[in-house]
Write an enzyme that holds these catalytic residues in place. Structure first.
Site, PDB file in Angstrom:
ATOM      1  N   HIS A  60      45.485  22.758  37.001  1.00  0.00           N
ATOM      2  CA  HIS A  60      46.936  22.580  36.881  1.00  0.00           C
ATOM      3  C   HIS A  60      47.240  21.101  36.708  1.00  0.00           C
ATOM      4  O   HIS A  60      46.336  20.251  36.804  1.00  0.00           O
ATOM      5  CB  HIS A  60      47.674  23.194  38.068  1.00  0.00           C
ATOM      6  CG  HIS A  60      47.446  22.539  39.399  1.00  0.00           C
ATOM      7  ND1 HIS A  60      46.201  22.415  39.974  1.00  0.00           N
ATOM      8  CD2 HIS A  60      48.321  21.976  40.291  1.00  0.00           C
ATOM      9  CE1 HIS A  60      46.322  21.821  41.147  1.00  0.00           C
ATOM     10  NE2 HIS A  60      47.600  21.530  41.361  1.00  0.00           N
ATOM     11  N   HIS A  62      49.096  18.852  38.435  1.00  0.00           N
ATOM     12  CA  HIS A  62      49.343  17.876  39.499  1.00  0.00           C
ATOM     13  C   HIS A  62      48.270  16.787  39.338  1.00  0.00           C
ATOM     14  O   HIS A  62      47.091  17.089  39.106  1.00  0.00           O
ATOM     15  CB  HIS A  62      49.273  18.528  40.886  1.00  0.00           C
ATOM     16  CG  HIS A  62      50.540  19.265  41.230  1.00  0.00           C
ATOM     17  ND1 HIS A  62      50.575  20.333  42.096  1.00  0.00           N
ATOM     18  CD2 HIS A  62      51.820  19.072  40.811  1.00  0.00           C
ATOM     19  CE1 HIS A  62      51.832  20.771  42.205  1.00  0.00           C
ATOM     20  NE2 HIS A  62      52.603  20.023  41.424  1.00  0.00           N
ATOM     21  N   ASP A  64      46.465  14.776  41.029  1.00  0.00           N
ATOM     22  CA  ASP A  64      45.181  14.670  41.738  1.00  0.00           C
ATOM     23  C   ASP A  64      44.123  15.613  41.153  1.00  0.00           C
ATOM     24  O   ASP A  64      42.969  15.599  41.589  1.00  0.00           O
ATOM     25  CB  ASP A  64      45.347  14.894  43.251  1.00  0.00           C
ATOM     26  CG  ASP A  64      45.993  16.214  43.607  1.00  0.00           C
ATOM     27  OD1 ASP A  64      46.960  16.609  42.933  1.00  0.00           O
ATOM     28  OD2 ASP A  64      45.532  16.860  44.568  1.00  0.00           O
ATOM     29  N   ASP A 210      44.846  24.756  43.226  1.00  0.00           N
ATOM     30  CA  ASP A 210      45.545  24.856  44.501  1.00  0.00           C
ATOM     31  C   ASP A 210      46.260  26.204  44.584  1.00  0.00           C
ATOM     32  O   ASP A 210      46.779  26.667  43.577  1.00  0.00           O
ATOM     33  CB  ASP A 210      46.597  23.755  44.617  1.00  0.00           C
ATOM     34  CG  ASP A 210      46.001  22.350  44.670  1.00  0.00           C
ATOM     35  OD1 ASP A 210      44.787  22.210  44.773  1.00  0.00           O
ATOM     36  OD2 ASP A 210      46.775  21.392  44.598  1.00  0.00           O
ATOM     37  N   HIS A 268      40.050  19.881  49.529  1.00  0.00           N
ATOM     38  CA  HIS A 268      41.452  19.518  49.273  1.00  0.00           C
ATOM     39  C   HIS A 268      42.205  19.309  50.593  1.00  0.00           C
ATOM     40  O   HIS A 268      43.273  19.869  50.826  1.00  0.00           O
ATOM     41  CB  HIS A 268      42.128  20.613  48.420  1.00  0.00           C
ATOM     42  CG  HIS A 268      43.380  20.171  47.730  1.00  0.00           C
ATOM     43  ND1 HIS A 268      44.634  20.306  48.298  1.00  0.00           N
ATOM     44  CD2 HIS A 268      43.592  19.588  46.527  1.00  0.00           C
ATOM     45  CE1 HIS A 268      45.547  19.843  47.452  1.00  0.00           C
ATOM     46  NE2 HIS A 268      44.947  19.408  46.367  1.00  0.00           N
TER      47      HIS A 268
HETATM   48 ZN   LIG Z   1      48.627  20.956  43.266  1.00  0.00          ZN
END
Ligand SMILES: [Zn+2]
Length: 302
Positions: A60, A62, A64, A210, A268
């Site tokens: 995805h 994001h 990080d 995530d 994570h």
């Molecule tokens: Zn995320």
């Protein structure tokens, strides 16, 4: 198949904890899963030959999970890579990569083959001779997919003692591929079932980051040999996990248990935890074969 952890951190930068990036080695080639900032330095530290890196999967957008991507692609180009590279990720990823490369006047030295993921449905995104990659929906604040990577059943094993001395050796590979061989000189047919045993069973790796607690993916990841699952929080922060659409260590372990997985690796971790032993205790109470991801550690999936 070998799984290597490059980063155990999450969105907030943490000294000593790199953001998400993981390497899978399958039959002499590499698949990079997520590419947080600085991932190219992890590849250098691990002496990974970039020509053997053939596929990058991004879960995805994001930061990080992918802010290291353009840096890595640019460096591969500087190194005059020729081999094509398959990039698998959310459909707007290609636009982001292209605008950065265009504005830096940087034409890649290699072909970039882009395959969009589908955040709504399980989808086959890559199929090769020895393995395949599927994406599947996760529950997160923006469209996100996990990845299911299956190393296919290996070639059949030869039973050397059974093979007659006059067997035409150039055809051994056919027996291993499960094909009968007829020797045209004498008309004798050799049945592969007589001379080989079944190859090694398929191996399955599931990447789940995530995501909020997500029983909807159980059917997809069932019986996985190894599940990597995010465990941003511990269970006192279940409400926060729900709100930010992340998981607790306990929830990750419940998923691994319900999926009938052989092993669970957690990562994570939120920057609020100075000590992550609590994650391990919590997960092992539900699913014993849980482990905390360690940077630089390899996990053989066999
Ligand atoms: Zn995320």
């Amino acid at each position: 198949m070998k799984f290597t952890v490059f980063g155990i951190g999450s969105a907030t930068p943490q000294i000593g904890k790199h953001p998400s990036a993981f390497l899978l080695e399958i039959e002499n080639e590499y698949v990079l899963i997520d590419c947080g900032e600085g991932t190219q330095f992890r590849l250098l530290e691990h002496k990974i030959k970039h020509t053997r890196l053939r596929t990058i999967c991004i879960s995805h957008l994001h930061g990080d999970h992918y802010f290291g991507l353009v840096g890595l692609l640019s460096s591969l180009s500087l190194a005059r890579r020729n081999e094509p590279l398959t990039l698998i990720g959310p459909k707007s990823l290609l636009e982001i990569v292209n605008i950065q490369l265009l504005n830096s006047g940087n034409d890649l030295s290699f072909e970039l083959i882009f395959v969009p993921t589908d955040p709504q449905h399980r989808k086959l995104v890559l199929e090769k001779k020895h393995f395949k990659i599927e994406c599947f929906p996760l529950i997160h604040r923006i469209p996100t997919t996990g990845f299911l990577i299956t190393k296919k059943r290996g070639q059949r094993h030869l039973i050397p003692d059974k093979l007659p001395d006059d067997f035409p050796h150039t055809f051994i590979h056919l027996l291993k591929e499960g094909k009968d061989v007829t020797d045209e000189l004498n008309g004798v047919t050799y049945h592969y079932l007589d001379y080989t045993t079944e190859g090694d069973p398929p191996k399955v790796f599931a990447y789940c980051s995530d995501t909020a607690f997500n029983p909807g993916m159980l059917e997809t990841i069932k019986n996985a040999d190894l599940i990597y699952h995010e465990a941003t929080f511990t269970k006192e922060l279940t409400a926060r996990a729900q709100k930010t659409q992340h998981s607790t260590a306990e929830q990750a372990a419940e998923i691994a248990k319900a999926a009938g997985a052989k092993k669970l690796v957690l990562g994570h971790f939120s920057s609020r935890y100075k000590d992550i032993e609590g994650h391990l205790t919590e997960a092992q109470a539900v699913f014993e074969n849980s482990e905390l991801a360690e940077q630089g550690k390899n996990y053989e999936i066999k």
